[in-house]
Design a protein around this motif. Structure first.
Motif, short mmCIF file in Angstrom:
data_model
loop_
_atom_site.label_atom_id
_atom_site.label_comp_id
_atom_site.label_asym_id
_atom_site.label_seq_id
_atom_site.Cartn_x
_atom_site.Cartn_y
_atom_site.Cartn_z
N ASN A 119 31.22 37.58 26.74
CA ASN A 119 31.51 36.29 27.36
C ASN A 119 30.21 35.52 27.63
O ASN A 119 30.11 34.33 27.35
CB ASN A 119 32.29 36.50 28.65
N HIS A 120 29.22 36.21 28.14
CA HIS A 120 27.92 35.58 28.41
C HIS A 120 27.29 35.06 27.12
O HIS A 120 26.80 33.94 27.07
CB HIS A 120 27.00 36.58 29.11
N ARG A 121 27.31 35.88 26.05
CA ARG A 121 26.70 35.46 24.78
C ARG A 121 27.40 34.24 24.19
O ARG A 121 26.77 33.31 23.72
CB ARG A 121 26.74 36.61 23.76
N HIS A 123 29.26 31.94 25.75
CA HIS A 123 29.06 30.74 26.56
C HIS A 123 27.62 30.24 26.49
O HIS A 123 27.38 29.04 26.52
CB HIS A 123 29.50 30.96 28.00
N ARG A 124 26.67 31.15 26.37
CA ARG A 124 25.27 30.76 26.21
C ARG A 124 25.09 29.98 24.92
O ARG A 124 24.47 28.93 24.88
CB ARG A 124 24.37 32.01 26.22
N LYS A 125 25.70 30.48 23.84
CA LYS A 125 25.59 29.82 22.54
C LYS A 125 26.30 28.47 22.56
O LYS A 125 25.81 27.50 22.02
CB LYS A 125 26.19 30.72 21.45
N GLU A 126 27.48 28.40 23.21
CA GLU A 126 28.20 27.12 23.33
C GLU A 126 27.36 26.09 24.06
O GLU A 126 27.28 24.94 23.65
CB GLU A 126 29.49 27.34 24.13
N THR A 127 26.72 26.50 25.15
CA THR A 127 25.90 25.58 25.94
C THR A 127 24.72 25.07 25.12
O THR A 127 24.44 23.89 25.12
CB THR A 127 25.39 26.30 27.21
N LYS A 128 24.08 25.95 24.37
CA LYS A 128 22.95 25.54 23.54
C LYS A 128 23.39 24.53 22.48
O LYS A 128 22.72 23.55 22.21
CB LYS A 128 22.31 26.75 22.85
N GLN A 129 24.57 24.79 21.86
CA GLN A 129 25.05 23.88 20.82
C GLN A 129 25.42 22.52 21.40
O GLN A 129 25.22 21.50 20.76
CB GLN A 129 26.28 24.49 20.12
#
Length: 132
Positions: A119-121, A123-129
């Motif tokens: 979940n962390h990975r 959401h982290r990737k979504e935020t960066k994109q």
């Protein structure tokens, strides 16, 4: 399955009648509840092994998980790419060989940790994109 021509199609099975013991049914229900709470997966039965994905969709998904959490990651990343989900009922037969590991307390707790990290990975990737 005519929709399989669409490049973002994801067909997943669901077991209407599961041939499992009561403890396994309970553990499965708990796992699905956790997965749905964290990821809001658009499937009835994310644990079902029956899946058909269009090759184009599969090529767009970069899986990072190296554990059993990869199924949840596969579904969630497909959803984020805009996949069209279709679900089909499949027959479920009792296990012929081997023994399930899901009922071990250590295994369930390990799954929860894996799902939290996933979940962390994601959401982290979504935020960066979304920043670019």
């Amino acid at each position: 399955l005519d929709a399989c021509e669409h490049p973002l199609v994801f067909v997943n099975g669901f077991r209407l009648r599961r041939n499992d013991s009561l403890p396994r049914l309970f553990a499965g229900r708990m796992y699905r509840g956790i997965v749905n709470k964290i990821f809001k997966i658009p499937l009835i039965d994310v644990e079902c092994s029956y899946r058909i994905l269009h090759r184009d969709l599969l090529r767009k998904i970069n899986l990072e998980s190296t554990t059993g959490a990869f199924i949840v990651e596969l579904v969630k990343r497909a959803e984020l790419l805009g996949a069209m989900f279709h679900q089909v009922e499949v027959k479920h037969y009792p296990r012929s060989f081997g023994k399930s590991k899901i009922m071990r307390v250590g295994h369930l707790s390990k799954k929860v940790v894996e799902l939290s990290l996933l979940n962390h990975r994601i959401h982290r990737k979504e935020t960066k994109q979304n920043l670019f």
